[in-house]
Enzyme design. Structure first.
Site, short mmCIF file in Angstrom:
data_model
loop_
_atom_site.label_atom_id
_atom_site.label_comp_id
_atom_site.label_asym_id
_atom_site.label_seq_id
_atom_site.Cartn_x
_atom_site.Cartn_y
_atom_site.Cartn_z
CB ALA A 102 5.03 -15.01 10.23
CD GLN A 122 -2.79 -4.28 7.25
OE1 GLN A 122 -2.89 -3.19 7.63
NE2 GLN A 122 -2.14 -5.04 8.13
CG ASN A 123 0.69 -8.40 3.05
OD1 ASN A 123 0.96 -7.49 3.45
ND2 ASN A 123 0.95 -9.62 3.48
CB CYS A 180 -9.94 2.70 -16.94
SG CYS A 180 -10.07 3.72 -17.81
CG HIS A 210 -4.67 -2.02 2.03
ND1 HIS A 210 -3.66 -2.14 2.98
CD2 HIS A 210 -5.79 -1.68 3.00
CE1 HIS A 210 -4.46 -1.65 4.12
NE2 HIS A 210 -5.48 -1.41 4.04
C1 BV8 Z 1 -8.89 5.64 4.82
C2 BV8 Z 1 -1.82 -0.73 -0.55
C3 BV8 Z 1 -10.63 7.00 4.53
C4 BV8 Z 1 -0.91 0.22 -1.41
C5 BV8 Z 1 -1.76 0.51 1.80
C6 BV8 Z 1 -4.44 9.44 11.26
C7 BV8 Z 1 -4.74 8.37 12.35
C8 BV8 Z 1 -5.48 7.38 12.20
C9 BV8 Z 1 -5.73 7.01 10.56
C10 BV8 Z 1 -5.33 7.73 9.70
C11 BV8 Z 1 -4.47 9.01 10.22
N1 BV8 Z 1 -4.17 9.82 9.08
C12 BV8 Z 1 -4.58 9.35 8.01
C13 BV8 Z 1 -5.36 8.04 8.22
C14 BV8 Z 1 -5.95 6.99 7.49
C15 BV8 Z 1 -4.81 6.11 6.68
C16 BV8 Z 1 -3.82 5.74 7.78
O1 BV8 Z 1 -4.30 4.77 8.52
N2 BV8 Z 1 -2.58 6.26 7.79
C17 BV8 Z 1 -1.72 5.69 8.71
C18 BV8 Z 1 -0.36 5.59 8.09
C19 BV8 Z 1 -1.67 6.66 10.07
N3 BV8 Z 1 -5.58 5.26 6.14
C20 BV8 Z 1 -6.21 5.29 5.12
O2 BV8 Z 1 -5.77 6.17 4.30
C21 BV8 Z 1 -7.01 4.25 4.47
N4 BV8 Z 1 -8.30 4.73 3.98
O3 BV8 Z 1 -9.04 5.76 5.81
O4 BV8 Z 1 -10.03 6.22 3.80
C22 BV8 Z 1 -11.89 7.39 3.72
C23 BV8 Z 1 -13.32 7.30 4.10
C24 BV8 Z 1 -14.17 7.54 3.35
C25 BV8 Z 1 -14.00 8.08 2.17
C26 BV8 Z 1 -12.63 8.56 1.71
C27 BV8 Z 1 -11.40 8.18 2.44
C28 BV8 Z 1 -6.29 3.39 3.19
C29 BV8 Z 1 -5.22 2.82 3.92
C30 BV8 Z 1 -4.51 1.82 2.73
C31 BV8 Z 1 -3.08 2.36 2.21
N5 BV8 Z 1 -2.64 1.29 1.32
N6 BV8 Z 1 -1.06 -0.52 0.64
C32 BV8 Z 1 0.43 -0.50 -1.82
O5 BV8 Z 1 0.62 -1.26 -1.04
O6 BV8 Z 1 1.13 0.14 -2.62
S1 BV8 Z 1 -1.16 0.59 3.21
C33 BV8 Z 1 0.37 -0.47 3.24
O7 BV8 Z 1 0.57 -0.40 4.77
C34 BV8 Z 1 0.23 -1.91 2.84
O8 BV8 Z 1 -1.10 -2.33 2.54
C35 BV8 Z 1 0.74 -2.52 4.00
O9 BV8 Z 1 0.24 -3.77 4.25
C36 BV8 Z 1 -0.11 -1.62 5.16
C37 BV8 Z 1 0.32 -1.90 6.57
O10 BV8 Z 1 1.47 -2.03 6.83
P1 BV8 Z 1 1.92 -3.38 7.48
O11 BV8 Z 1 1.51 -4.29 6.48
O12 BV8 Z 1 1.61 -3.45 8.84
O13 BV8 Z 1 3.53 -3.30 7.26
P2 BV8 Z 1 4.63 -2.53 7.93
O14 BV8 Z 1 5.77 -2.43 7.34
O15 BV8 Z 1 3.93 -1.26 8.69
O16 BV8 Z 1 4.63 -3.65 9.30
C38 BV8 Z 1 5.31 -4.98 9.25
C39 BV8 Z 1 5.17 -5.66 10.45
O17 BV8 Z 1 5.69 -6.86 10.31
C40 BV8 Z 1 5.96 -5.06 11.70
O18 BV8 Z 1 5.26 -4.86 12.74
C41 BV8 Z 1 7.16 -5.95 11.80
O19 BV8 Z 1 7.49 -5.90 13.09
C42 BV8 Z 1 6.68 -7.11 11.17
N7 BV8 Z 1 7.56 -8.21 10.81
C43 BV8 Z 1 8.74 -8.19 9.97
N8 BV8 Z 1 9.23 -9.28 9.78
C44 BV8 Z 1 8.51 -10.20 10.24
C45 BV8 Z 1 7.52 -9.66 10.86
N9 BV8 Z 1 6.66 -10.13 11.68
C46 BV8 Z 1 6.75 -11.71 11.55
N10 BV8 Z 1 7.72 -12.18 10.77
C47 BV8 Z 1 8.57 -11.80 10.28
N11 BV8 Z 1 9.51 -12.28 9.58
ZN ZN Z 2 -11.24 2.98 -19.63
#
Ligand code: BV8
Ligand code: ZN
Length: 252
Positions: free
Chosen positions: A234, A104-105, A130, A122
């Site tokens: 990790a 997802q990164n 563009c 992602h």
């Molecule tokens: C889509 C790119 C539909 C940009 C990102 C309600 C319910 C369910 C779903 C939805 C809802 N409302 C809206 C939605 C859909 C939405 C969604 O899921 N929202 C969530 C917030 C509820 N999803 C979308 O919109 C997706 N698209 O559904 O489209 C559609 C279909 C047809 C036509 C049109 C539309 C698109 C989602 C993609 C969004 N883009 N990133 C950017 O990076 O700038 S998401 C973003 O969050 C990053 O990619 C990131 O990777 C991702 C997930 O977060 P995590 O990676 O898990 O990171 P987080 O900080 O949350 O957690 C870190 C974890 O690591 C923690 O658990 C922590 O404990 C752990 N950790 C920390 N340190 C360590 C560790 N583990 C091990 N070792 C360590 N040292």
């Molecule tokens: Zn262009």
């Protein structure tokens, strides 16, 4: 390792004996490279949360603010290295006939660690697209001239990532689903399992018969369905469960 030893041993054996492995990583795998996670303490930029800025509406409303966030993240990323967790997954890939890394990164750190054919569901912060002619290109410069334009049609360029509310690339997503549903072992590392559809991959793998291993510093919504939950960093756990096995195909 203490009380973790039996679980670690189980995870090591599951990975060693698996023929097809799929891995899903989130921001937590890059945390030990110094990259703040989205929902952890450092996840804010100025007073904004990722969900406020990583959307098409935010870009339409204020492209410069959005680009300043991405440009800042790119400049931070240009100074960091993959960590031991990224390298352990690159090693694991070399020991398996059938291996898929889904991330997802958008930071590109798996490629930097030598992983190949990574599915960036992602997108990538190093790609620009563009807003006019949809052309996409890679630009690895640490700082961008804002606001970047398309070299072909001069229209405004956007980050080549998938924002909230945007569809994932259908081919990349289909490959991720195929890998999850055909894996013997599905390894989930450093994700809060809150963002869909990526968060649905572990349940999909399990329903298709995979053994699921989770590596995280805390419990997540998928922890209840995993076969083996390893609590810890990790960067410490992955090198310990990825044995330096014979590279697949070497010496054959
Ligand atoms: C889509 C790119 C539909 C940009 C990102 C309600 C319910 C369910 C779903 C939805 C809802 N409302 C809206 C939605 C859909 C939405 C969604 O899921 N929202 C969530 C917030 C509820 N999803 C979308 O919109 C997706 N698209 O559904 O489209 C559609 C279909 C047809 C036509 C049109 C539309 C698109 C989602 C993609 C969004 N883009 N990133 C950017 O990076 O700038 S998401 C973003 O969050 C990053 O990619 C990131 O990777 C991702 C997930 O977060 P995590 O990676 O898990 O990171 P987080 O900080 O949350 O957690 C870190 C974890 O690591 C923690 O658990 C922590 O404990 C752990 N950790 C920390 N340190 C360590 C560790 N583990 C091990 N070792 C360590 N040292
Ligand atoms: Zn262009």
């Amino acid at each position: 390792m203490g009380e973790k030893a039996p679980e670690m041993e189980r995870a090591r054996a599951l990975l060693r004996d698996a023929h097809s492995v799929a891995v899903l990583t989130g921001a937590g795998i890059s945390a030990e490279s110094g990259i703040p996670t989205f929902r952890g303490a450092g996840g804010l930029w100025k007073q904004f949360r990722a969900e406020d800025l990583a959307t098409p509406e935010a870009f339409r409303r204020d492209p410069r603010l959005c680009w300043e966030w991405y440009d800042w993240r790119r400049s931070v990323l240009s100074q960091v290295q993959p960590n031991a967790a990224h390298h352990a997954l690159a090693r694991l890939q070399r020991t398996k006939r059938d291996f898929t890394l889904i991330t997802q990164n958008v930071d590109g750190l798996h490629f930097a660690a030598g992983s190949e054919r990574v599915l960036e569901v992602h997108g990538s912060i190093w790609n620009l697209r563009c807003t006019g002619c949809e052309r996409e290109w890679t630009d690895r410069s640490a700082r961008l001239e804002l606001l970047p334009q398309c070299p072909a049609c001069d229209k405004l360029a956007r980050p080549g990532v998938v924002w909230f509310g945007e569809k994932l690339n259908p081919n990349t997503w289909a490959a991720a689903e195929r890998a999850a549903s055909s894996s013997d072992v599905f390894l989930v590392v450093g994700t809060s399992a809150m963002v869909y559809p990526a968060a649905g991959l572990a349940p999909l793998a399990r329903s298709a018969g995979a053994k699921v291993i989770e590596v995280n510093i805390e419990a997540t919504p998928v922890s209840g369905l995993v076969d083996c939950a390893l609590t810890g960093r990790a960067g410490e756990i992955l090198p310990a469960i990825v044995s330096s096995d014979q590279e697949y195909g070497a010496g054959s």
